[in-house]
Write a protein that holds these residues in place. Structure first.
Motif, short mmCIF file in Angstrom:
data_model
loop_
_atom_site.label_atom_id
_atom_site.label_comp_id
_atom_site.label_asym_id
_atom_site.label_seq_id
_atom_site.Cartn_x
_atom_site.Cartn_y
_atom_site.Cartn_z
N MET A 234 0.83 -1.21 0.00
CA MET A 234 0.00 0.00 0.00
C MET A 234 0.86 1.26 0.00
N ARG A 235 1.86 1.26 0.85
CA ARG A 235 2.74 2.43 0.93
C ARG A 235 3.48 2.66 -0.38
N ALA A 236 3.83 1.59 -1.06
CA ALA A 236 4.59 1.72 -2.30
C ALA A 236 3.82 2.45 -3.39
N VAL A 237 2.50 2.34 -3.35
CA VAL A 237 1.68 3.00 -4.38
C VAL A 237 0.86 4.16 -3.81
N GLY A 238 1.13 4.55 -2.57
CA GLY A 238 0.44 5.71 -1.97
C GLY A 238 -1.01 5.49 -1.63
N ALA A 239 -1.42 4.23 -1.42
CA ALA A 239 -2.84 3.94 -1.20
C ALA A 239 -3.35 4.50 0.13
N ILE A 240 -2.53 4.40 1.17
CA ILE A 240 -2.96 4.90 2.48
C ILE A 240 -2.99 6.43 2.48
N ASP A 241 -1.94 7.05 1.96
CA ASP A 241 -1.89 8.51 1.90
C ASP A 241 -3.05 9.08 1.09
N ASP A 242 -3.38 8.43 -0.02
CA ASP A 242 -4.46 8.94 -0.86
C ASP A 242 -5.82 8.72 -0.23
N THR A 243 -5.96 7.65 0.56
CA THR A 243 -7.20 7.46 1.31
C THR A 243 -7.38 8.60 2.31
N LEU A 244 -6.31 8.97 2.99
CA LEU A 244 -6.37 10.07 3.95
C LEU A 244 -6.61 11.40 3.25
N GLU A 245 -6.07 11.57 2.06
CA GLU A 245 -6.32 12.81 1.31
C GLU A 245 -7.79 12.90 0.91
N ARG A 246 -8.38 11.78 0.55
CA ARG A 246 -9.81 11.78 0.25
C ARG A 246 -10.61 12.14 1.50
N ALA A 247 -10.17 11.67 2.65
CA ALA A 247 -10.84 12.03 3.91
C ALA A 247 -10.77 13.53 4.13
N ARG A 248 -9.61 14.12 3.87
CA ARG A 248 -9.49 15.58 4.01
C ARG A 248 -10.41 16.31 3.03
N HIS A 249 -10.56 15.76 1.84
CA HIS A 249 -11.47 16.36 0.85
C HIS A 249 -12.90 16.40 1.38
N TYR A 250 -13.37 15.27 1.90
CA TYR A 250 -14.73 15.24 2.44
C TYR A 250 -14.84 16.10 3.70
N GLY A 251 -13.76 16.19 4.46
CA GLY A 251 -13.75 17.09 5.61
C GLY A 251 -13.94 18.53 5.19
N ARG A 252 -13.28 18.92 4.10
CA ARG A 252 -13.45 20.30 3.61
C ARG A 252 -14.89 20.54 3.16
N LEU A 253 -15.51 19.53 2.55
CA LEU A 253 -16.91 19.67 2.15
C LEU A 253 -17.82 19.84 3.36
N ALA A 254 -17.50 19.14 4.44
CA ALA A 254 -18.29 19.29 5.68
C ALA A 254 -18.18 20.70 6.23
#
Length: 338
Positions: free
Chosen positions: A290-310
């Protein structure tokens, strides 16, 4: 809602739920009294089992959001106290049912109720709590509130069934995953906030804004939960690290890692999700892939995106302690993985 993208946190430093708790503390005491009273029964196993989870260190986040939303609207009554308790009962009932379905061993850092009292009692006490929630809704007397919370309960159940259908199915898409987490998590966040607008007799635009705040916060919250399973520790989560991996759940970190992986990585994920590779060493390898392809970081970035929408959803409400606390709650939700 304005088109401006607002920052998630309103002040520097680590985010905390303390402002939210301080805002709603007096009302939350009343809610806790209602919860304690309504989970009682002459059948001793019911309060014992329910209390094991309800008193087990949960944050009461969803009822606190109901109370905070009422503060945001300057509502001065107390109807939302019983409704906040109903929201917590719905949430607790779903957790009890989830633990049976998932075969969980821990919940909130304690031994799961189903391992102590058995699956049958745990499911039935979950049903009891759902019934108590509906009693509280009926006592409130608002058909609109009843519709919002009953619809949310139905959608949650559908979401849990949908998640069961996607389990160990590596072809699950990101869109299907988002549908699942919206149903199983975000819908109750949304309903918890929206019902305060109904109780405060505000218009549909206010209801929609609070629904949007709760829904996007709920999505962000679940995205972080799913990332933490691969990036956090069991003590922080209140469950065993890697539970999602071993249960073959198709969460976003897995979906992204599979989609971005080469043929070797895809073979690994196909074997892991099917249950053929679920050892501690396999879990460690999953994290590295997961770390090798940025899957965890990008999941957290999506969380930040929805946080901004909130945060955007409540942008037009007047500044004050309630708005500040609700904004910081979003920041807390998305910072939990750090």
């Amino acid at each position: 809602m304005t088109a401006t993208v607002h920052p998630i946190t309103a002040r520097p430093g680590p985010a905390s739920l303390d402002p939210l708790l301080q805002l709603v503390a007096p009302a939350l005491n009343s809610v806790n009294e209602i919860i304690l009273a309504r989970m009682q029964s002459d059948v001793a196993v019911i309060p014992a089992l329910a209390g094991h989870l309800i008193s087990g260190g949960g944050k009461r986040l969803r009822p606190m959001l109901t109370l905070a939303s009422a503060h945001l609207l300057d509502y001065g009554g107390t109807r939302h106290h019983k409704l906040s308790a109903a929201v917590e009962f719905i949430h607790t009932a779903t957790l009890l049912h989830d633990d049976v379905v998932d075969g969980s061993e821990q919940r909130r850092g304690k031994k799961a109720a189903n391992l102590i009292w058995g699956n049958q009692a745990t499911v039935l006490v979950g049903d009891f709590l759902f019934s108590r929630a509906f009693e509280l809704m009926v006592e409130d007397g608002s058909l609109k509130v009843l519709k919002i919370l009953s619809s949310a309960s139905a959608v949650i159940a559908q979401g849990e069934v949908d998640q069961l259908q996607t389990q160990r199915r590596i072809e699950t898409t990101e869109e299907r995953y988002l549908d699942v987490i919206t149903a199983k998590t975000a819908v109750l966040f949304a309903a918890a906030c929206q019902i305060s607008a109904v109780v405060a007799e505000r218009g549909e635009d206010v209801e929609a804004a609070l629904d949007s705040y709760g829904r996007n916060l709920g999505i962000a919250f679940q995205l972080v939960d799913d990332a933490i399973d691969y990036a956090g520790d069991g003590a922080a989560m209140g469950k065993d690290a890697g539970d999602d991996f071993r249960e073959g759940k198709l969460t976003l970190p897995v979906i992204l890692a599979y989609k971005r992986g080469d043929s070797e990585a895809r073979r690994f994920w196909e074997a892991a999700i099917s249950g053929e590779r679920n050892s501690d060493a396999d879990f460690a390898e999953a994290i590295e892939r997961m770390r090798a392809v940025g899957a965890i970081d990008d999941t957290l970035e999506r969380a930040r995106h929805y946080g901004r929408l909130a945060v955007d959803a409540i942008a037009d409400f007047p500044a004050g302690k309630a708005k500040s606390a609700m904004t910081e709650t979003v920041a807390f939700a998305v910072q939990r993985a750090y």
